[in-house]
Design a protein around this motif. Structure first.
Motif, PDB file in Angstrom:
ATOM      1  N   TYR A  71       8.617  -0.555 -69.458  1.00 53.48           N
ATOM      2  CA  TYR A  71       7.686   0.034 -70.410  1.00 53.48           C
ATOM      3  C   TYR A  71       6.379   0.304 -69.679  1.00 53.48           C
ATOM      4  O   TYR A  71       5.792  -0.610 -69.106  1.00 53.48           O
ATOM      5  N   VAL A  72       5.928   1.543 -69.703  1.00 57.96           N
ATOM      6  CA  VAL A  72       4.679   1.916 -69.040  1.00 57.96           C
ATOM      7  C   VAL A  72       3.539   1.568 -69.993  1.00 57.96           C
ATOM      8  O   VAL A  72       3.438   2.115 -71.081  1.00 57.96           O
ATOM      9  N   LYS A  73       2.674   0.642 -69.576  1.00 58.05           N
ATOM     10  CA  LYS A  73       1.590   0.139 -70.421  1.00 58.05           C
ATOM     11  C   LYS A  73       0.260   0.845 -70.167  1.00 58.05           C
ATOM     12  O   LYS A  73      -0.636   0.775 -70.992  1.00 58.05           O
ATOM     13  N   SER A  74       0.115   1.488 -69.031  1.00 58.54           N
ATOM     14  CA  SER A  74      -1.138   2.168 -68.711  1.00 58.54           C
ATOM     15  C   SER A  74      -1.019   3.653 -69.056  1.00 58.54           C
ATOM     16  O   SER A  74       0.053   4.140 -69.411  1.00 58.54           O
ATOM     17  N   ASP A  75      -2.138   4.362 -68.950  1.00 55.38           N
ATOM     18  CA  ASP A  75      -2.198   5.772 -69.339  1.00 55.38           C
ATOM     19  C   ASP A  75      -1.967   6.728 -68.172  1.00 55.38           C
ATOM     20  O   ASP A  75      -2.457   7.854 -68.194  1.00 55.38           O
ATOM     21  N   HIS A  76      -1.237   6.292 -67.164  1.00 55.16           N
ATOM     22  CA  HIS A  76      -0.989   7.150 -66.010  1.00 55.16           C
ATOM     23  C   HIS A  76      -0.141   8.359 -66.392  1.00 55.16           C
ATOM     24  O   HIS A  76       0.766   8.250 -67.222  1.00 55.16           O
ATOM     25  N   VAL A  77      -0.445   9.473 -65.783  1.00 58.09           N
ATOM     26  CA  VAL A  77       0.385  10.667 -65.941  1.00 58.09           C
ATOM     27  C   VAL A  77       1.492  10.561 -64.896  1.00 58.09           C
ATOM     28  O   VAL A  77       1.228  10.570 -63.698  1.00 58.09           O
TER      29      VAL A  77
END
Length: 110
Positions: free
Chosen positions: A58-64
Motif C-alpha cells: 500500500y503506497v502511503k505517501s503522495d508520490h507520483v
C-alpha cells in the motif's frame, strides 16, 4: 547516483527506514527481500513477473508513480486485501523520484 530513503512498514507493523540504491535497477520487492523485511518464501514468489501479488503493498505517501501495466492491474484484480493505493512492489523500479516513499506491505495471502 545515490541511495534514496524509503519507509517500509512490514507485516508485523514495524516501520523500517531503509536506504535503497538507485543505480542497481532494483524494484521495491527486491529491496524488501534484500533487507529481509518479509520471511523468505512469502514475497516475490513469482520472481517479479506480476503473476502472484505476494509483493502487494500500500503506497502511503503522495508520490507520483508510473502507471500500472495491464499485467499489474489484472493481478491486483484477483488478489486479496486490495485497496485503492495497492501496487505490486515488483513493478515499482527504484529511482531518485521515489526518495521519501512510504509503503506498507499487504497481509500475506493464505
Amino acid at each position: 547516483m545515490k541511495d534514496i530513503k524509503i519507509k517500509i512498514t512490514d507485516r508485523d507493523g514495524i516501520l523500517h527506514e531503509i536506504d535503497a540504491p538507485t543505480d542497481m535497477n532494483m524494484n521495491l520487492m527486491e529491496v524488501v527481500r534484500s533487507y529481509e523485511l518479509a520471511p523468505e518464501g512469502t514475497i516475490g514468489i513469482c520472481g517479479g513477473m506480476a503473476m502472484c501479488a505476494s509483493c502487494q503493498c500500500y503506497v502511503k505517501s503522495d508520490h507520483v508513480l508510473p502507471e500500472m501495466s495491464d499485467d499489474e492491474e489484472a493481478m491486483l484484480s484477483e488478489a486479496f486485501h486490495v485497496q485503492d493505493n495497492s501496487r505490486l512492489g515488483c513493478q515499482l523500479h527504484i529511482n531518485a523520484d521515489m526518495d521519501g516513499l512510504e509503503v506498507e506491505l499487504a497481509p500475506e495471502e493464505i
